[in-house]
Design an enzyme around this catalytic site. Structure first.
Site: not given
Length: 145
Positions: A102, A114
């Site tokens: 997260e 990411y």
């Protein structure tokens, strides 16, 4: 720059590193708890000083990135990518089929990193992170290994 496993005795140093990276970083106790739980903790050091850290855990065949941070003075040099690639390789070698994480919704550089490593956004936790007067959403992401 050297990438190596971190030692439990370094919890205070890792918290100090994190304090330079973000206003809401992990404290020494959180690092201590991760070491006690057997989480994998890696550190990148420069001249004997930690400048980047990553913490992850494996549960059966799924891995979760619990924390990743690079000291402010070392950001933008590819250290976060190096740490994350190491976590991905280690998780894969440990038998994980997916890695979850997260990230703060407003952390555009981390989200771009990411995505560049094949993570996809899968959900949102509203008002998850502290953020001064307001709270910030957490973007959930995952990568198939």
């Amino acid at each position: 720059m050297t990438l190596r496993p971190a030692l439990a005795a370094e919890a205070e140093r890792l918290a100090a590193l994190e304090a330079t990276a973000t206003a809401y970083g992990w404290r020494a106790r959180q690092y201590g708890d991760s070491f006690a739980a057997g989480h994998d903790v890696s550190v990148i050091e420069s001249d004997g000083q930690p400048v980047g850290v990553a913490v992850w855990m494996l549960v059966i065949d799924e891995a979760e990135l619990l924390n990743i941070a690079v000291a402010r003075l070392y950001q933008g040099r590819g250290l976060g990518r190096r740490l994350l690639q190491s976590v991905l390789a280690d998780a894969r070698a440990a038998g994980a089929r997916r890695l979850f994480l997260e990230v703060r919704e407003g952390n555009a550089p981390a989200r771009a990193l990411y995505r560049s490593l094949d993570f996809v956004e899968t959900g949102l936790r509203k008002n998850y992170y502290p953020g001064g007067a307001d709270r910030e959403h957490a973007v959930l992401m995952e990568c198939t290994l």
